[in-house]
Scaffold this motif. Structure first.
Motif, PDB file in Angstrom:
ATOM      1  N   ILE A 173       0.835  -1.202   0.000  1.00 47.92           N
ATOM      2  CA  ILE A 173       0.000   0.000   0.000  1.00 47.92           C
ATOM      3  C   ILE A 173       0.870   1.252   0.000  1.00 47.92           C
ATOM      4  N   SER A 174       0.501   2.211  -0.854  1.00 49.08           N
ATOM      5  CA  SER A 174       1.063   3.564  -0.788  1.00 49.08           C
ATOM      6  C   SER A 174      -0.083   4.551  -0.643  1.00 49.08           C
ATOM      7  N   ILE A 175       0.151   5.613   0.123  1.00 54.41           N
ATOM      8  CA  ILE A 175      -0.865   6.643   0.344  1.00 54.41           C
ATOM      9  C   ILE A 175      -0.718   7.706  -0.734  1.00 54.41           C
ATOM     10  N   LEU A 176      -1.792   7.975  -1.451  1.00 61.02           N
ATOM     11  CA  LEU A 176      -1.778   8.970  -2.526  1.00 61.02           C
ATOM     12  C   LEU A 176      -2.338  10.308  -2.078  1.00 61.02           C
ATOM     13  N   SER A 177      -3.361  10.292  -1.235  1.00 64.94           N
ATOM     14  CA  SER A 177      -3.985  11.509  -0.704  1.00 64.94           C
ATOM     15  C   SER A 177      -4.722  11.103   0.560  1.00 64.94           C
ATOM     16  N   PRO A 178      -5.271  12.052   1.304  1.00 62.17           N
ATOM     17  CA  PRO A 178      -5.928  11.681   2.564  1.00 62.17           C
ATOM     18  C   PRO A 178      -7.002  10.604   2.440  1.00 62.17           C
ATOM     19  N   ASP A 179      -7.711  10.523   1.309  1.00 61.82           N
ATOM     20  CA  ASP A 179      -8.781   9.532   1.182  1.00 61.82           C
ATOM     21  C   ASP A 179      -8.529   8.501   0.086  1.00 61.82           C
ATOM     22  N   THR A 180      -7.287   8.441  -0.417  1.00 57.76           N
ATOM     23  CA  THR A 180      -6.997   7.541  -1.538  1.00 57.76           C
ATOM     24  C   THR A 180      -5.690   6.794  -1.308  1.00 57.76           C
ATOM     25  N   ILE A 181      -5.732   5.478  -1.500  1.00 61.48           N
ATOM     26  CA  ILE A 181      -4.534   4.660  -1.412  1.00 61.48           C
ATOM     27  C   ILE A 181      -4.344   3.922  -2.731  1.00 61.48           C
ATOM     28  N   GLN A 182      -3.121   3.489  -2.964  1.00 58.59           N
ATOM     29  CA  GLN A 182      -2.789   2.674  -4.126  1.00 58.59           C
ATOM     30  C   GLN A 182      -2.366   1.302  -3.628  1.00 58.59           C
ATOM     31  N   VAL A 183      -2.893   0.243  -4.233  1.00 59.55           N
ATOM     32  CA  VAL A 183      -2.650  -1.120  -3.748  1.00 59.55           C
ATOM     33  C   VAL A 183      -2.231  -2.019  -4.895  1.00 59.55           C
ATOM     34  N   ARG A 184      -1.204  -2.806  -4.650  1.00 58.43           N
ATOM     35  CA  ARG A 184      -0.822  -3.900  -5.548  1.00 58.43           C
ATOM     36  C   ARG A 184      -0.819  -5.192  -4.743  1.00 58.43           C
ATOM     37  N   THR A 185      -1.236  -6.295  -5.390  1.00 58.38           N
ATOM     38  CA  THR A 185      -1.485  -7.536  -4.658  1.00 58.38           C
ATOM     39  C   THR A 185      -0.834  -8.733  -5.332  1.00 58.38           C
ATOM     40  N   TYR A 186      -0.167  -9.545  -4.511  1.00 57.44           N
ATOM     41  CA  TYR A 186       0.282 -10.877  -4.919  1.00 57.44           C
ATOM     42  C   TYR A 186      -0.776 -11.850  -4.427  1.00 57.44           C
ATOM     43  N   GLU A 187      -1.394 -12.600  -5.357  1.00 57.48           N
ATOM     44  CA  GLU A 187      -2.528 -13.449  -4.998  1.00 57.48           C
ATOM     45  C   GLU A 187      -2.147 -14.921  -4.875  1.00 57.48           C
ATOM     46  N   ARG A 188      -2.490 -15.480  -3.735  1.00 60.82           N
ATOM     47  CA  ARG A 188      -2.412 -16.913  -3.532  1.00 60.82           C
ATOM     48  C   ARG A 188      -3.396 -17.601  -4.476  1.00 60.82           C
ATOM     49  N   GLY A 189      -3.008 -18.700  -5.069  1.00 55.54           N
ATOM     50  CA  GLY A 189      -3.891 -19.408  -5.989  1.00 55.54           C
ATOM     51  C   GLY A 189      -3.661 -19.022  -7.437  1.00 55.54           C
ATOM     52  N   VAL A 190      -3.262 -17.767  -7.659  1.00 53.95           N
ATOM     53  CA  VAL A 190      -2.790 -17.330  -8.974  1.00 53.95           C
ATOM     54  C   VAL A 190      -1.274 -17.423  -9.006  1.00 53.95           C
ATOM     55  N   GLU A 191      -0.660 -17.190  -7.841  1.00 55.43           N
ATOM     56  CA  GLU A 191       0.789 -17.240  -7.634  1.00 55.43           C
ATOM     57  C   GLU A 191       1.504 -16.211  -8.491  1.00 55.43           C
ATOM     58  N   ASP A 192       0.939 -15.024  -8.508  1.00 56.71           N
ATOM     59  CA  ASP A 192       1.521 -13.917  -9.257  1.00 56.71           C
ATOM     60  C   ASP A 192       0.794 -12.645  -8.825  1.00 56.71           C
ATOM     61  N   GLU A 193       1.289 -11.509  -9.269  1.00 51.94           N
ATOM     62  CA  GLU A 193       0.538 -10.272  -9.071  1.00 51.94           C
ATOM     63  C   GLU A 193      -0.656 -10.263 -10.011  1.00 51.94           C
ATOM     64  N   THR A 194      -1.804  -9.853  -9.498  1.00 52.54           N
ATOM     65  CA  THR A 194      -2.975  -9.617 -10.344  1.00 52.54           C
ATOM     66  C   THR A 194      -3.196  -8.116 -10.452  1.00 52.54           C
ATOM     67  N   LEU A 195      -3.989  -7.717 -11.435  1.00 48.37           N
ATOM     68  CA  LEU A 195      -4.214  -6.283 -11.652  1.00 48.37           C
ATOM     69  C   LEU A 195      -5.104  -5.668 -10.584  1.00 48.37           C
ATOM     70  N   SER A 196      -5.781  -6.504  -9.819  1.00 46.85           N
ATOM     71  CA  SER A 196      -6.657  -6.020  -8.758  1.00 46.85           C
ATOM     72  C   SER A 196      -7.088  -7.207  -7.912  1.00 46.85           C
ATOM     73  N   CYS A 197      -7.459  -6.942  -6.664  1.00 43.16           N
ATOM     74  CA  CYS A 197      -7.962  -7.987  -5.774  1.00 43.16           C
ATOM     75  C   CYS A 197      -9.006  -7.360  -4.861  1.00 43.16           C
ATOM     76  N   GLY A 198     -10.260  -7.797  -4.992  1.00 45.91           N
ATOM     77  CA  GLY A 198     -11.346  -7.172  -4.247  1.00 45.91           C
ATOM     78  C   GLY A 198     -11.253  -7.367  -2.749  1.00 45.91           C
ATOM     79  N   THR A 199     -10.993  -8.615  -2.298  1.00 46.65           N
ATOM     80  CA  THR A 199     -10.856  -8.835  -0.861  1.00 46.65           C
ATOM     81  C   THR A 199      -9.599  -8.151  -0.333  1.00 46.65           C
ATOM     82  N   GLY A 200      -8.573  -8.030  -1.197  1.00 48.31           N
ATOM     83  CA  GLY A 200      -7.335  -7.363  -0.787  1.00 48.31           C
ATOM     84  C   GLY A 200      -7.507  -5.874  -0.576  1.00 48.31           C
TER      85      GLY A 200
END
Length: 268
Positions: A173-200
């Protein structure tokens, strides 16, 4: 046999969608899931979703990761709602069953607002954090997530058998502004980074929102933008959690899969 399928994506998280009300893959679906999700030898996807009939709810979402394992998937659930509307199972509102329990959702255009399950707490782990939002999520704040080694670091944490015997998803997670964050996720089961993860992103929004005393967080992912809102209950639980974002049909087709006739579960 020939299987009709549809491809959906929710902020870049892509899924094979199949109307499973008339058949199943039989007692051992994993080889077929792996084959269909393979990006070189199959359709290619982060996961596969069967929409199945249920006596008490509008439908049941049966979600498989690309490796055949099962879990809750927030973006997948939003796509399942959009697909169910396409199939004529639901209209604007729905109540459905997933692996982690009952969910409600509303759809307007291509935007799906999904009610997630309540979350008891966000735990501190050394300098990092953990929450289970239907799937387990390890979280770490980093200065420049765009430049961070998500795959290498994420894979090492995911495979830490002492801390996570059954593995975990890993979010940065990186903080972009007071109400906005940026998230990148490594997903178990895909075993790679995905472009997005809803539960993440839900887990990350709960973490950041609690720290900043905010109950609505905007999240940027490599695949697009999502929003998470929630309330804190009197018992300290995170309640009324809603994940909102787009879900779009990308294409449809037919693929032949060698399923023995005696393995097919005919419902009609």
């Amino acid at each position: 046999m020939d299987i009709n399928f549809y491809k959906y994506q929710g902020t870049g998280n892509d899924f094979i969608m199949i109307d499973g009300r008339t058949f199943s893959f039989g007692p051992d679906p994993i080889p077929y899931i792996q084959q269909l999700c393979h990006r070189k030898f199959g359709i290619g996807a982060d996961g596969l979703i069967l929409i199945q009939s249920h006596a008490d709810y509008d439908f049941e979402m049966c979600y498989y990761n690309a490796d055949g394992s099962q879990s809750m998937c927030g973006n997948g659930a939003r796509c399942a709602v959009a697909f169910s509307k396409f199939l004529g199972i639901i209209d604007q509102n729905t109540t459905f069953l997933a692996i982690d329990g009952v969910h409600t959702a509303t759809i307007s255009g291509n935007s799906v607002a999904l009610r997630m399950g309540d979350v008891k707490e966000v735990q501190s782990i050394d300098q990092d954090f953990f929450a289970n939002t239907g799937s387990p999520h390890h979280m770490r704040f980093v200065d420049k997530v765009n430049e961070f080694d998500v795959v290498g670091t994420g894979r090492a944490i995911r495979r830490d058998k002492q801390r996570y015997p059954e593995g975990t998803n890993v979010n940065f997670i990186s903080i972009l502004s007071p109400d906005t964050i940026q998230v990148r996720t490594y997903e178990r089961g895909v075993e790679d980074e995905t472009l997005s993860c809803g539960t993440g992103v839900t887990a990350c929004a709960l973490l950041y929102g609690e720290q900043k005393q905010m109950n609505k967080i905007n999240i940027q992912t490599p695949g697009g933008n999502l929003q998470v809102s929630f309330e804190k209950g009197i018992n300290g639980n995170f309640e009324k959690i809603v994940l909102t974002g787009p879900a779009d049909q990308v294409f449809s087709g037919t693929i032949n899969v060698d399923i023995p006739s005696d393995a097919i579960n005919e419902y009609n």
